[in-house]
Design a protein around this motif. Structure first.
Motif, PDB file in Angstrom:
ATOM      1  N   ASP A 201      26.899 -20.188 -13.249  1.00  0.00           N
ATOM      2  CA  ASP A 201      28.019 -19.939 -12.330  1.00  0.00           C
ATOM      3  C   ASP A 201      27.525 -19.365 -11.013  1.00  0.00           C
ATOM      4  OD1 ASP A 201      27.244 -17.413 -13.066  1.00  0.00           O
ATOM      5  OD2 ASP A 201      29.247 -16.737 -13.683  1.00  0.00           O
ATOM      6  N   THR A 202      26.207 -19.408 -10.807  1.00  0.00           N
ATOM      7  CA  THR A 202      25.606 -18.900  -9.574  1.00  0.00           C
ATOM      8  C   THR A 202      25.245 -20.092  -8.692  1.00  0.00           C
ATOM      9  OG1 THR A 202      24.708 -17.031 -10.817  1.00  0.00           O
ATOM     10  CG2 THR A 202      23.813 -17.416  -8.613  1.00  0.00           C
ATOM     11  N   ILE A 203      25.963 -20.229  -7.598  1.00  0.00           N
ATOM     12  CA  ILE A 203      25.939 -21.469  -6.819  1.00  0.00           C
ATOM     13  C   ILE A 203      25.626 -21.169  -5.359  1.00  0.00           C
ATOM     14  CG2 ILE A 203      27.276 -23.494  -6.109  1.00  0.00           C
ATOM     15  CD1 ILE A 203      26.888 -23.376  -9.094  1.00  0.00           C
ATOM     16  N   THR A 204      24.814 -22.029  -4.753  1.00  0.00           N
ATOM     17  CA  THR A 204      24.614 -22.039  -3.306  1.00  0.00           C
ATOM     18  C   THR A 204      25.005 -23.416  -2.793  1.00  0.00           C
ATOM     19  OG1 THR A 204      22.771 -20.488  -3.441  1.00  0.00           O
ATOM     20  CG2 THR A 204      22.965 -21.761  -1.422  1.00  0.00           C
ATOM     21  N   TYR A 205      25.927 -23.451  -1.846  1.00  0.00           N
ATOM     22  CA  TYR A 205      26.354 -24.729  -1.273  1.00  0.00           C
ATOM     23  C   TYR A 205      25.541 -25.022  -0.020  1.00  0.00           C
ATOM     24  CZ  TYR A 205      30.323 -24.493  -4.422  1.00  0.00           C
ATOM     25  OH  TYR A 205      31.106 -24.434  -5.537  1.00  0.00           O
ATOM     26  N   LEU A 206      24.936 -26.210   0.009  1.00  0.00           N
ATOM     27  CA  LEU A 206      24.237 -26.637   1.212  1.00  0.00           C
ATOM     28  C   LEU A 206      25.254 -26.936   2.307  1.00  0.00           C
ATOM     29  CD1 LEU A 206      21.481 -29.039  -0.170  1.00  0.00           C
ATOM     30  CD2 LEU A 206      21.333 -26.596   0.299  1.00  0.00           C
ATOM     31  N   GLU A 207      24.944 -26.524   3.520  1.00  0.00           N
ATOM     32  CA  GLU A 207      25.788 -26.864   4.654  1.00  0.00           C
ATOM     33  C   GLU A 207      25.342 -28.200   5.239  1.00  0.00           C
ATOM     34  OE1 GLU A 207      26.127 -23.663   7.428  1.00  0.00           O
ATOM     35  OE2 GLU A 207      26.733 -22.212   5.897  1.00  0.00           O
ATOM     36  N   ASP A 208      26.197 -28.768   6.081  1.00  0.00           N
ATOM     37  CA  ASP A 208      25.917 -30.100   6.595  1.00  0.00           C
ATOM     38  C   ASP A 208      24.597 -30.115   7.355  1.00  0.00           C
ATOM     39  OD1 ASP A 208      27.130 -32.681   6.504  1.00  0.00           O
ATOM     40  OD2 ASP A 208      27.228 -32.602   8.688  1.00  0.00           O
ATOM     41  N   GLY A 209      23.740 -31.073   7.010  1.00  0.00           N
ATOM     42  CA  GLY A 209      22.428 -31.182   7.636  1.00  0.00           C
ATOM     43  C   GLY A 209      21.323 -30.445   6.903  1.00  0.00           C
ATOM     44  N   ASP A 210      21.684 -29.643   5.897  1.00  0.00           N
ATOM     45  CA  ASP A 210      20.675 -28.883   5.141  1.00  0.00           C
ATOM     46  C   ASP A 210      19.876 -29.788   4.204  1.00  0.00           C
ATOM     47  OD1 ASP A 210      21.544 -26.547   6.280  1.00  0.00           O
ATOM     48  OD2 ASP A 210      22.486 -25.740   4.465  1.00  0.00           O
ATOM     49  N   TYR A 222      16.362 -25.544   4.266  1.00  0.00           N
ATOM     50  CA  TYR A 222      16.082 -25.775   5.681  1.00  0.00           C
ATOM     51  C   TYR A 222      17.326 -26.375   6.335  1.00  0.00           C
ATOM     52  CZ  TYR A 222      11.262 -25.339   4.052  1.00  0.00           C
ATOM     53  OH  TYR A 222      10.101 -24.879   3.480  1.00  0.00           O
ATOM     54  N   ASP A 223      17.547 -26.012   7.601  1.00  0.00           N
ATOM     55  CA  ASP A 223      18.664 -26.616   8.320  1.00  0.00           C
ATOM     56  C   ASP A 223      18.224 -27.922   8.964  1.00  0.00           C
ATOM     57  OD1 ASP A 223      17.312 -25.989  10.701  1.00  0.00           O
ATOM     58  OD2 ASP A 223      18.545 -24.224  11.116  1.00  0.00           O
ATOM     59  N   SER A 224      19.127 -28.554   9.718  1.00  0.00           N
ATOM     60  CA  SER A 224      18.840 -29.873  10.283  1.00  0.00           C
ATOM     61  C   SER A 224      17.698 -29.853  11.294  1.00  0.00           C
ATOM     62  CB  SER A 224      20.104 -30.439  10.938  1.00  0.00           C
ATOM     63  OG  SER A 224      20.566 -29.568  11.961  1.00  0.00           O
ATOM     64  N   LYS A 225      17.371 -28.670  11.818  1.00  0.00           N
ATOM     65  CA  LYS A 225      16.270 -28.554  12.771  1.00  0.00           C
ATOM     66  C   LYS A 225      14.951 -28.189  12.106  1.00  0.00           C
ATOM     67  CE  LYS A 225      19.417 -27.214  16.512  1.00  0.00           C
ATOM     68  NZ  LYS A 225      19.807 -26.161  17.477  1.00  0.00           N
ATOM     69  N   GLY A 226      14.976 -28.014  10.773  1.00  0.00           N
ATOM     70  CA  GLY A 226      13.761 -27.699  10.038  1.00  0.00           C
ATOM     71  C   GLY A 226      13.482 -26.226   9.885  1.00  0.00           C
ATOM     72  N   ALA A 227      14.376 -25.382  10.369  1.00  0.00           N
ATOM     73  CA  ALA A 227      14.187 -23.932  10.229  1.00  0.00           C
ATOM     74  C   ALA A 227      14.707 -23.470   8.877  1.00  0.00           C
ATOM     75  CB  ALA A 227      14.928 -23.199  11.343  1.00  0.00           C
ATOM     76  N   VAL A 228      14.051 -22.460   8.311  1.00  0.00           N
ATOM     77  CA  VAL A 228      14.513 -21.900   7.050  1.00  0.00           C
ATOM     78  C   VAL A 228      15.909 -21.314   7.254  1.00  0.00           C
ATOM     79  CG1 VAL A 228      14.118 -20.108   5.305  1.00  0.00           C
ATOM     80  CG2 VAL A 228      12.191 -21.438   6.207  1.00  0.00           C
ATOM     81  N   ALA A 229      16.820 -21.660   6.352  1.00  0.00           N
ATOM     82  CA  ALA A 229      18.218 -21.232   6.470  1.00  0.00           C
ATOM     83  C   ALA A 229      18.589 -20.378   5.268  1.00  0.00           C
ATOM     84  CB  ALA A 229      19.138 -22.445   6.546  1.00  0.00           C
ATOM     85  N   HIS A 230      19.394 -19.378   5.506  1.00  0.00           N
ATOM     86  CA  HIS A 230      19.833 -18.480   4.435  1.00  0.00           C
ATOM     87  C   HIS A 230      21.312 -18.746   4.185  1.00  0.00           C
ATOM     88  CE1 HIS A 230      15.998 -16.364   4.652  1.00  0.00           C
ATOM     89  NE2 HIS A 230      16.141 -16.387   5.977  1.00  0.00           N
ATOM     90  N   ARG A 231      21.619 -19.287   3.031  1.00  0.00           N
ATOM     91  CA  ARG A 231      22.996 -19.607   2.656  1.00  0.00           C
ATOM     92  C   ARG A 231      23.454 -18.663   1.547  1.00  0.00           C
ATOM     93  NH1 ARG A 231      23.210 -21.996   7.300  1.00  0.00           N
ATOM     94  NH2 ARG A 231      22.279 -24.074   7.397  1.00  0.00           N
ATOM     95  N   LYS A 232      24.748 -18.380   1.554  1.00  0.00           N
ATOM     96  CA  LYS A 232      25.301 -17.444   0.579  1.00  0.00           C
ATOM     97  C   LYS A 232      25.196 -18.001  -0.835  1.00  0.00           C
ATOM     98  CE  LYS A 232      28.754 -15.305   3.617  1.00  0.00           C
ATOM     99  NZ  LYS A 232      30.210 -15.090   3.843  1.00  0.00           N
TER     100      LYS A 232
END
Length: 608
Positions: A201-210, A222-232
């Motif tokens: 039940d522990t989920i991380t949703y990718l955002e668009d472009g991730d 990683y986000d769409s620009k290739g940078a490490v991204a921190h998602r909830k």
């Protein structure tokens, strides 16, 4: 809607993959498959039809790998055969895919020139071969996917396995949803939390472009620009029986954001992607040449989808169309000609007034077509022909994704009518279908304006009334925009044909009146600008929804401009629905309204 599941497990995963895919059956599918890493090599099992066929295949041909991906496919490119089922595999990579790769023809031609041999008719296989080509040039799996993603056009979710990499899985999304599930020494990928519910039940949703690189213990996004991204990371309340909100505050927001995916799935049901031709899933029991008039009947948002379709049928097929609110048609006793066509549109397929209109049309001897989101509904069962939308469950009372899916079905039917009547040539069909294929990507691109809409909503929330204006197919969208705002924020709003402004509504214009103008740069744009000038002269606050050309041409004072992607003019309502829906949603949120269950409203109106 195709379903994706991936597991980096501690034991054999094939059975778990199938059980998880069963929780995605609500999305609709016509074939299924799994791939696992058996030692250091990839093995795959696929089957046409339902999951029971895949289960039977696995019982006779076991897989024991601890790393695997699975897929339920709704056919887009190519027939629903085992050969076209996912996963698609090359020497070193296996991939599953939800969505549409728009530029697959160009990519396939390039790959074939370089010696690639294709085993399917699908767009997805080009993804596998492209990654394979990068791997053979010495790229790591991570770098191969990083190089791949900018080359793809369309809306998609992807999951990859790699030969010799038992502790690696890579996922990516653009438009179509994808979630990561975190376990104890295990990691998961899935189309939604429902698929992951049996495991975590522990989920991380990718955002668009991730895109994300997963091992059993680590997840790097990683986000769409290739940078490490921190998602909830969230706790999900999903179960196998419940549709989850994902990481959205409301179902309405989630369903607005699902539109690139579900519109793409609906498109794929009615279009041959490879040939760029309309391909209705079954033969219609009538000839459009024998139809003298079309009668379209619906209620609420569905009726505005019918209003848009009226423009399409009349322009593309040169067919006269009457559209009625179902509650009026049932008592008006309209004269209908035997042998003509009645089209009824309903999200639930149970709307009482629309059902009564369908029965009236049948009694008058008309051919009947229903456009519904529930193919087992009463309206579907009583119709001569059913054209299902593939929006999936819509929980929010205010229709969003079902509206754009209804538009996609009606657009395909209008092109089919034009072609059948000889009003459209082969080249016309090719051009129009090409424009339809671009719509899911353009919808995804339209979400770039979301922060601007969210900010604008704070001002709209202070208004007592809002006016929406549009011409052509933007006029019904103005009606829909006004309805959405009324439904969820309780602000009074009216939609008008822009040319009608001077015939009454202009009396309402003052400094406190927001006026939303829906005006893609098309053949009537200059006329709409003149109407905007009339609003500006009276101090109205203009909010213009247009494209880059329209924004540069609209030299009007008192202007907030929402710039949407450039696109051909015919099918703009499916893309321009996004800012209209978002504006209503964020205004309601600012006002603290119950967005998903507005007062006095019900999802399915089964009474008069």
């Amino acid at each position: 809607m195709c379903g994706i599941i991936g597991i980096l497990g501690r034991g054999p995963v094939a059975g778990q993959l199938v059980e998880s895919l069963k929780r995605l059956e609500y999305r609709g599918y016509d074939s299924a498959g799994v791939a696992t890493l058996e030692g250091d090599h990839l093995e795959r099992r696929r089957a046409e039809g339902k999951l029971k066929n895949l289960e039977a295949r696995l019982r006779g041909d076991l897989l024991s790998g601890h790393t695997g991906i699975g897929h339920t496919r709704w056919a887009t490119h190519g027939k629903p055969t085992e050969r076209n089922a996912h996963p698609h595999v090359t020497d070193n990579v296996a991939v599953v895919h939800n969505g549409i790769i728009e530029n697959f023809r160009e990519l396939r031609a390039e790959l074939e020139q370089n010696g690639a041999n294709f085993a399917s008719e699908t767009d997805t296989e080009v993804v596998a071969h492209l990654v394979e080509s990068y791997l053979k040039h010495g790229y790591s799996p991570q770098d191969a996917v990083k190089a791949l993603l900018p080359r793809l056009r369309g809306a998609f979710a992807l999951a990859f396995l790699f030969k010799g990499h038992n502790d690696l899985m890579i996922g990516a999304r653009r438009g179509s949803p994808l979630a990561i599930g975190h376990g104890d020494g295990e990691m998961y990928l899935g189309s939604d939390a429902i698929a992951l519910a049996p495991f975590t039940d522990t989920i991380t949703y990718l955002e668009d472009g991730d895109w994300a690189v997963l091992t059993r213990t680590i997840c790097v996004i990683y986000d769409s620009k290739g940078a490490v991204a921190h998602r909830k990371t969230l706790k999900s309340g999903a179960s196998s029986l419940l549709v989850d909100k994902a990481n959205y505050r409301h179902f309405m927001a989630k369903e607005i954001h699902e539109q690139p995916e579900v519109v793409g799935q609906t498109l794929a049901r009615y279009v041959d992607m490879a040939a760029k031709r309309i391909a209705l899933p079954f033969e219609l029991p009538f000839d459009f040449n024998d139809i003298k008039r079309i009668s379209i009947t619906a209620c609420g948002t569905a009726s505005y989808a019918g209003h848009v379709a009226k423009y399409w049928f009349e322009r593309l097929a040169r067919m006269p169309v009457e559209i009625d609110v179902a509650s009026e048609l049932r008592y008006r006793e309209a004269p209908l000609r035997k042998g003509d066509l009645a089209i009824v549109i309903s999200q639930s397929g149970e709307t009482a007034d629309t059902l009564a209109a369908l029965r009236y049309a049948k009694a008058q001897g008309l051919h009947t077509v229903s456009v519904v989101n529930v193919p087992t509904s009463t309206i579907a069962r009583e119709s001569e022909t059913v054209l299902p939308t593939l929006a999936g469950p819509e929980i929010g009372v205010a229709s969003t994704k079902t509206f754009t899916c209804q538009l996609m079905v009606m657009a395909a039917l209008a092109v089919a009518a034009g072609k059948g009547r000889g009003e459209l040539s082969d080249l016309d069909e090719l051009k129009l279908v090409g424009e339809l294929i671009e719509v899911p990507r353009l919808i995804a691109a339209a979400f770039a304006i979301e922060p601007q809409i969210e900010k604008l909503a704070r001002d709209i929330a202070k208004s007592r009334a809002v006016l929406y204006l549009g011409r052509g197919t933007s006029f019904p969208l103005a009606l829909e925009g006004a309805l959405k705002l009324k439904e969820v924020s309780y602000i009074h709003a009216e939609g008008y044909a822009a040319g009608e402004l001077k015939h009454g509504p202009i009396a309402l214009i003052d400094e406190s009146m927001p006026v939303v103008v829906i005006a893609p740069y098309d053949r009537v744009f200059e006329k709409t600008v003149s109407n905007m000038q009339e609003v500006a002269a009276r101090g109205g606050n203009i909010i213009l929804m247009t494209d880059a050309t329209g924004a540069s041409e609209a030299t009007v004072d008192s202007l907030v401009t929402i710039v949407l992607p450039d696109m051909a003019a015919t099918f703009t309502p499916m893309v321009y629905a996004i800012p209209v829906q978002l504006l209503a949603y964020y205004t309601a949120v600012v006002m603290g309204a119950d967005v998903d269950q507005p007062r006095n409203l019900a999802k399915s109106v089964t009474v008069e």
